[in-house]
Scaffold this active site. Structure first.
Site, PDB file in Angstrom:
ATOM      1  CB  THR A  41      23.641 -22.836  72.310  1.00 26.61           C
ATOM      2  OG1 THR A  41      22.376 -22.286  71.906  1.00 26.61           O
ATOM      3  CG2 THR A  41      24.298 -23.480  71.092  1.00 26.61           C
ATOM      4  CG  HIS A  46      15.269 -18.755  72.531  1.00 27.70           C
ATOM      5  ND1 HIS A  46      14.878 -18.492  71.238  1.00 27.70           N
ATOM      6  CD2 HIS A  46      16.567 -19.140  72.451  1.00 27.70           C
ATOM      7  CE1 HIS A  46      15.879 -18.691  70.417  1.00 27.70           C
ATOM      8  NE2 HIS A  46      16.923 -19.088  71.119  1.00 27.70           N
ATOM      9  CG  HIS A  49      14.504 -22.763  70.183  1.00 24.75           C
ATOM     10  ND1 HIS A  49      15.095 -22.318  71.347  1.00 24.75           N
ATOM     11  CD2 HIS A  49      15.528 -23.139  69.369  1.00 24.75           C
ATOM     12  CE1 HIS A  49      16.406 -22.434  71.258  1.00 24.75           C
ATOM     13  NE2 HIS A  49      16.695 -22.926  70.070  1.00 24.75           N
ATOM     14  CE  LYS A  83      24.515 -16.568  67.191  1.00 26.09           C
ATOM     15  NZ  LYS A  83      23.912 -15.679  68.203  1.00 26.09           N
ATOM     16  NE  ARG A  87      25.960 -20.456  66.841  1.00 25.29           N
ATOM     17  CZ  ARG A  87      24.735 -20.053  67.170  1.00 25.29           C
ATOM     18  NH1 ARG A  87      24.396 -19.973  68.442  1.00 25.29           N
ATOM     19  NH2 ARG A  87      23.859 -19.727  66.243  1.00 25.29           N
ATOM     20  CD  GLN A 172      22.275 -28.169  59.502  1.00 31.59           C
ATOM     21  OE1 GLN A 172      22.836 -27.369  60.230  1.00 31.59           O
ATOM     22  NE2 GLN A 172      21.198 -27.852  58.800  1.00 31.59           N
ATOM     23  CG  ASP A 193      18.994 -19.095  60.103  1.00 35.07           C
ATOM     24  OD1 ASP A 193      18.139 -19.990  59.969  1.00 35.07           O
ATOM     25  OD2 ASP A 193      19.491 -18.779  61.201  1.00 35.07           O
ATOM     26  CE  LYS A 228      17.739 -14.251  64.250  1.00 33.64           C
ATOM     27  NZ  LYS A 228      18.689 -15.262  64.762  1.00 33.64           N
ATOM     28  CE  LYS A 231      17.883 -12.512  70.762  1.00 35.05           C
ATOM     29  NZ  LYS A 231      18.807 -13.327  71.580  1.00 35.05           N
ATOM     30  CB  THR A 232      13.190  -8.231  76.689  1.00 37.55           C
ATOM     31  OG1 THR A 232      13.978  -9.083  77.542  1.00 37.55           O
ATOM     32  CG2 THR A 232      11.968  -9.002  76.223  1.00 37.55           C
TER      33      THR A 232
END
Length: 408
Positions: A41, A46, A49, A83, A87, A172, A193, A228, A231-232
């Site tokens: 995506t 990141h 992952h 989510k 998406r 999936q 998840d 999580k 993240k910044t």
């Protein structure tokens, strides 16, 4: 220590469909083909992952055969897990570009030579399916009632879950069936998840082929507060050095809370469990050294030893007065960036990407979070002259984000 027990000792394992059997498989002498899926995506992996990538690498080192599945097909739908909104739909061109980026990055951690590991794209089989045939052969094995009760769909029911997204679990699950048939892959791994989706694949293998397969989920990378990690204010912490520089990557880990460093070190490094347990005995200011060790270790894994040491030297130059400051993130300006021979502080924050927008830049200044060469900026009208910029200035955002600026 065998691999299953090591994963347990590191606190990585969340759930197993059959813990005794999975332990037997992973600790046995026979290589086990297993897979983990990645939906492309974005054009870079990141930090979120990285737990997954490290699992591929850990199990490969233990003698097993990783299959990295890139979701060229499933990304056309989008995973609704976690989510609240659907998406963004990507084009085929965007997905293919993202997959090429993922492939290059992942090859730095996993050995895909020979038959040691495989990279597959589920668009290769999902894109060829006949819809009616798929519904008759595969869709018939799924109960909509059970699907809607799954955790991955619960959050979406309030705002509305599209039929489009409802297909994701079936797709999936079919991936697992296909990989078992083609690669003798009998184990799927994923974040906790993904539990409902993994169960779907295990049951589909049993219902359609009478075949045994297994699932194992791992814990997500969370802070002690349950948020999580990775993240910044500026967004995700990326593995791509063009998106998150080695210095910024290093500094992110150097600055994590004391309460999070041991867990992150367990999940994101190859340092021995026994060594990390010794670090866990340290308290207070002693943890600063542990965080330095951790930041250097993970930055070395992602960006290499040379870049990691440069990042550490830059951090020490800023925070302890020692080391080489040439590797601090920097931006060069030209006369085109100036207005009447100067640049406003709000514009400068955007140019240097310390703020994503004028509104965010204003908020930073208003809250006293911006300084230039040690001087706190309190006015939105503050500007820096070309003469001053030609000598070089040091911008500071918050307590620990630094950026050099030079007019050339």
């Amino acid at each position: 220590m065998n691999i299953f027990d090591e994963l347990s000792a590191r606190g990585i394992i969340a759930q197993c469909t059959d813990e005794d059997k999975v332990r037997e498989l992973l600790n046995g002498d026979k290589p086990v083909a297993f897979y983990i899926g990645f939906d492309p995506t974005a054009d870079s992996l990141h930090v979120g992952h990285f737990v997954t990538i490290m699992l591929l690498a850990r199990l490969q080192r233990a003698g097993h055969i990783p299959i990295a599945l890139f979701g060229g097909g499933t990304a056309m739908v989008g995973d609704p897990s976690g989510k609240s909104d659907m998406r963004k739909m990507l084009t085929c061109e965007e997905i293919d570009h993202n997959i090429s980026c993922f492939r290059k990055q992942m090859s730095c951690f996993v050995d895909f030579s020979g038959e040691k590991a495989h990279i597959v794209n589920n668009a290769d089989w999902l894109g060829k399916l006949n819809y009616i045939e798929f519904l008759r052969e595969v869709g018939v094995h799924f109960s909509v009632n059970r699907m809607l009760a799954a955790e991955c769909y619960k959050q979406r029911l309030e705002k509305g879950l599209s039929f489009f997204e409802l297909n994701y679990m079936i797709m999936q699950s079919y991936d697992f069936l296909h990989l078992r048939r083609e690669y003798d892959c009998i184990l799927q791994l994923g974040g906790d998840d993904q539990w409902s989706n993994i169960i779907g694949g295990v049951e589909l293998n049993r219902r359609m082929d009478g075949a045994e397969s297994y699932g194992l989920t791992f814990k997500l990378l969370l802070t002690s507060a349950g948020e999580k990690m990775g993240k910044t204010v500026g967004g995700a912490v990326w593995l791509d050095p063009e998106k998150t520089s080695p210095y910024e990557f290093y500094q992110y880990w150097r600055d994590i809370d004391d309460a999070d460093v041991i867990n992150a070190m367990m999940m994101l490094t190859f340092l021995p469990v026994e060594q990390i347990n010794e670090y866990a005995k340290r308290t207070g200011s002693e943890l600063n050294e542990v965080k330095e060790i951790f930041a250097l270790e993970i930055t070395t894994l992602v960006h290499g030893e040379e870049e990691a040491k440069k990042a550490q030297q830059a951090a020490r130059a800023l925070f302890t007065g020692g080391g080489d400051d040439t590797n601090i993130p920097s931006s060069t300006l030209t006369e085109d960036d100036l207005t009447d021979g100067a640049v406003n502080i709000l514009d400068l924050l955007i140019i240097t990407k310390l703020a994503p927008s004028k509104a965010e830049a204003r908020r930073l200044v208003q809250q006293g979070g911006v300084s230039v060469d040690g001087e706190k900026i309190t006015s939105f009208d503050y500007s820096l002259s070309g003469e001053k910029l030609a000598q070089g200035v040091l911008l500071k955002k918050g307590k620990k984000v630094f950026h050099k600026v030079l007019l050339v």
